[in-house]
Design an enzyme around this catalytic site. Structure first.
Site, PDB file in Angstrom:
ATOM      1  N   THR A  74       0.848  -1.206   0.000  1.00 19.44           N
ATOM      2  CA  THR A  74       0.000   0.000   0.000  1.00 19.44           C
ATOM      3  C   THR A  74       0.880   1.251   0.000  1.00 19.44           C
ATOM      4  O   THR A  74       0.670   2.182  -0.797  1.00 19.44           O
ATOM      5  CB  THR A  74      -0.935  -0.018   1.234  1.00 19.44           C
ATOM      6  N   ASN A 160      -6.068 -10.157  -6.946  1.00 19.09           N
ATOM      7  CA  ASN A 160      -6.160 -10.822  -5.647  1.00 19.09           C
ATOM      8  C   ASN A 160      -7.488 -11.548  -5.450  1.00 19.09           C
ATOM      9  O   ASN A 160      -7.560 -12.540  -4.744  1.00 19.09           O
ATOM     10  CB  ASN A 160      -5.941  -9.822  -4.497  1.00 19.09           C
ATOM     11  N   GLN A 188       0.484 -10.457  -5.799  1.00 20.86           N
ATOM     12  CA  GLN A 188      -0.073 -11.815  -5.878  1.00 20.86           C
ATOM     13  C   GLN A 188       0.681 -12.690  -6.880  1.00 20.86           C
ATOM     14  O   GLN A 188       0.461 -13.900  -6.941  1.00 20.86           O
ATOM     15  CB  GLN A 188      -1.557 -11.757  -6.278  1.00 20.86           C
ATOM     16  N   SER A 206       4.962  -7.500  -1.558  1.00 16.56           N
ATOM     17  CA  SER A 206       4.589  -7.463  -0.143  1.00 16.56           C
ATOM     18  C   SER A 206       4.951  -8.788   0.501  1.00 16.56           C
ATOM     19  O   SER A 206       4.688  -9.859  -0.066  1.00 16.56           O
ATOM     20  CB  SER A 206       3.081  -7.219  -0.049  1.00 16.56           C
ATOM     21  N   ALA A 207       5.542  -8.726   1.714  1.00 17.50           N
ATOM     22  CA  ALA A 207       6.064  -9.951   2.345  1.00 17.50           C
ATOM     23  C   ALA A 207       4.972 -10.927   2.762  1.00 17.50           C
ATOM     24  O   ALA A 207       5.117 -12.140   2.610  1.00 17.50           O
ATOM     25  CB  ALA A 207       6.907  -9.579   3.565  1.00 17.50           C
ATOM     26  N   HIS A 208       3.853 -10.395   3.273  1.00 11.76           N
ATOM     27  CA  HIS A 208       2.914 -11.325   3.924  1.00 11.76           C
ATOM     28  C   HIS A 208       2.100 -12.160   2.945  1.00 11.76           C
ATOM     29  O   HIS A 208       1.409 -13.086   3.351  1.00 11.76           O
ATOM     30  CB  HIS A 208       2.005 -10.589   4.919  1.00 11.76           C
ATOM     31  N   THR A 246      13.561   4.518  10.758  1.00 10.46           N
ATOM     32  CA  THR A 246      14.448   3.380  11.040  1.00 10.46           C
ATOM     33  C   THR A 246      13.859   2.113  10.430  1.00 10.46           C
ATOM     34  O   THR A 246      12.684   1.824  10.594  1.00 10.46           O
ATOM     35  CB  THR A 246      14.624   3.211  12.568  1.00 10.46           C
ATOM     36  N   CYS A 334     -14.544  -5.868   2.444  1.00 14.42           N
ATOM     37  CA  CYS A 334     -15.238  -5.522   3.681  1.00 14.42           C
ATOM     38  C   CYS A 334     -14.413  -4.488   4.424  1.00 14.42           C
ATOM     39  O   CYS A 334     -13.299  -4.750   4.807  1.00 14.42           O
ATOM     40  CB  CYS A 334     -15.384  -6.768   4.542  1.00 14.42           C
TER      41      CYS A 334
HETATM   42  N1  PLP Z   1      -2.031  -5.212  -3.916  1.00 13.79           N
HETATM   43  C1  PLP Z   1      -2.621  -6.412  -3.940  1.00 13.79           C
HETATM   44  C2  PLP Z   1      -2.883  -7.082  -5.254  1.00 13.79           C
HETATM   45  C3  PLP Z   1      -2.994  -7.038  -2.745  1.00 13.79           C
HETATM   46  O1  PLP Z   1      -3.593  -8.229  -2.775  1.00 13.79           O
HETATM   47  C4  PLP Z   1      -2.720  -6.374  -1.514  1.00 13.79           C
HETATM   48  C5  PLP Z   1      -3.132  -6.993  -0.248  1.00 13.79           C
HETATM   49  O2  PLP Z   1      -4.244  -6.905   0.188  1.00 13.79           O
HETATM   50  C6  PLP Z   1      -2.096  -5.114  -1.549  1.00 13.79           C
HETATM   51  C7  PLP Z   1      -1.779  -4.571  -2.772  1.00 13.79           C
HETATM   52  C8  PLP Z   1      -1.766  -4.377  -0.283  1.00 13.79           C
HETATM   53  O3  PLP Z   1      -0.640  -4.987   0.311  1.00 13.79           O
HETATM   54  P1  PLP Z   1      -0.132  -4.617   1.784  1.00 13.79           P
HETATM   55  O4  PLP Z   1      -1.003  -5.373   2.730  1.00 13.79           O
HETATM   56  O5  PLP Z   1       1.297  -5.070   1.833  1.00 13.79           O
HETATM   57  O6  PLP Z   1      -0.232  -3.144   1.936  1.00 13.79           O
END
Ligand code: PLP
Length: 381
Positions: A74, A160, A188, A206-208, A246, A334
């Protein structure tokens, strides 16, 4: 993970933390130090970050690119989708003011973090067809100027909600020819599809979503083509002045470990998980012949199935699955307690009634055949 969830099929929301990421984070936590300090602990923290940067750039086949660590995708999207981001060659012409990027093109199915276009007053939305694929002819029609170096094009690699994959190599080539900058949200995509060729000018990860921790991500860019204006987050000048504050060295260590593992097993996992997803859809259609699978005819991520059982509200089905210890998600976004029909499915032509029945199954490295059987049995019930 919630102790009640025994079948987790929501990898596109967040993937369970990989053991390799957990170990890397524990290793990073063993040394306390600010990466900007010059003492031994500071140098060790710095090494963790620079090793992680190198690992991710090499994994992406982007050794010539630069990587700025952020708090997630984001933030990375907010950094780049600004009128002050422009083509690097403009730098030579000091007469050109920042703010030269006057046009932004975003796909209608982008993640909401990109869709609003941040600093741009009225981004142009790129339509998708019924399968969710960006209309390349419409993009060509927009990029028809002799010089398009005032244009940023933002198209995600894979959606996503539906898993629909965009032709980003084609888009990268078109942008290059037109002189536009191409930004692609590969959140994704990475670890599920092969590294794109050619690479976009800017990639967002994005890591998660890969089995790393939440709260860390990266903006990866080609310094030969992209020039950033003033940093969005200003302060101590970290991250080569691009993003102050940091660094999250523990999260960054976990991020790099997750990227390395996800890329290393990408091909094998893509095949394995595609088999599971396909067997799910086969069983779904046997059990519910009228089931609709969104993006069915398009190239989709191997791990994602977005489907609707007409007349059955997704929110009710999700709650009932949750009671059985099964985690899926809905195709609707949501936020603030309000469930809105998905803008992605709407862009693909689905009406609100159908979109509100959409469920998303997204699989990953921990998914087994027995998980798929349990989801199908629960849906039947
Ligand atoms: N872009 C996509 C395609 C995503 O699926 C997500 C996650 O919801 C994001 C951006 C946002 O990622 P982050 O949670 O790292 O801000």
């Amino acid at each position: 993970m919630d102790a009640r969830t025994s079948v987790y099929c929501d990898y596109n929301a967040t993937a369970p933390l990989r053991d390799s990421a957990r170990q890397a984070m524990l290793g990073a936590m063993a040394v306390d130090g600010n990466p900007s300090s010059i003492h031994a602990n500071g140098r060790s923290a710095r090494r963790t970050i620079e090793d992680a940067r190198k690992t991710i750039l090499m994994g992406l086949g982007a050794e010539d690119y630069r990587l700025v660590f952020t708090s997630g995708a984001t933030e990375a999207l907010a950094m780049v989708l600004r009128p002050t981001t422009k083509r690097a060659h403009d730098k030579a012409d000091m007469a050109l003011p920042y703010g030269r990027n006057s046009r932004l093109f975003v796909a209608t199915t982008e993640h909401v973090a990109a869709l609003d276009g941040h600093g741009f007053e009225s981004p142009t939305k790129l339509a998708v067809d019924q399968s969710g694929v960006v209309d390349l002819a419409a993009l060509d029609a927009h990029l028809d100027r002799a010089s398009d170096d005032d244009a940023l094009v933002c198209v995600h690699g894979a959606n996503n909600e539906t898993g629909v994959v965009q032709p980003i190599a084609d888009i990268a080539r078109r942008c290059r020819e037109a002189g536009a900058l191409f930004v692609s949200d590969l959140v994704q995509w990475i670890g599920r599809e092969p590294i794109p060729d050619p690479l976009p000018d800017v990639m967002i990860i994005s890591a998660h979503k890969l089995g790393g921790p939440a709260g860390v991500g990266a903006l990866v860019y080609n310094p030969a083509t992209v020039e950033f204006g003033p940093a969005l987050i200003r302060g101590g000048g970290q991250e080569m002045g691009a993003r102050a504050g940091t660094e999250n060295r523990v999260g960054i260590a976990g991020f790099a470990a997750a990227v390395a593992e996800a890329l290393g097993e990408q091909e094998a996992e893509a095949n394995r998980v595609a088999g599971l997803r396909d067997s799910f859809e086969l069983a779904l259609k046997e059990a519910f012949p009228s089931a609709i699978v969104f993006g069915d005819g398009a190239h989709r991520l191997p791990n994602t199935s977005c489907f609707a059982l007409e007349g059955r509200q997704a929110s009710t089905t999700l709650m009932r699955l949750d009671l059985e210890g099964i985690a899926l998600s809905s195709g609707s976004a949501c936020s603030s307690g309000k469930v809105k029909a998905s803008h992605v499915l709407a862009a693909m032509g689905a009406d609100d009634l159908l979109a509100n029945c959409a469920l998303r199954l997204s699989l990953g490295y921990g998914t087994t055949e027995s998980d798929i059987r349990r989801v199908i049995e629960a849906l039947r019930r």
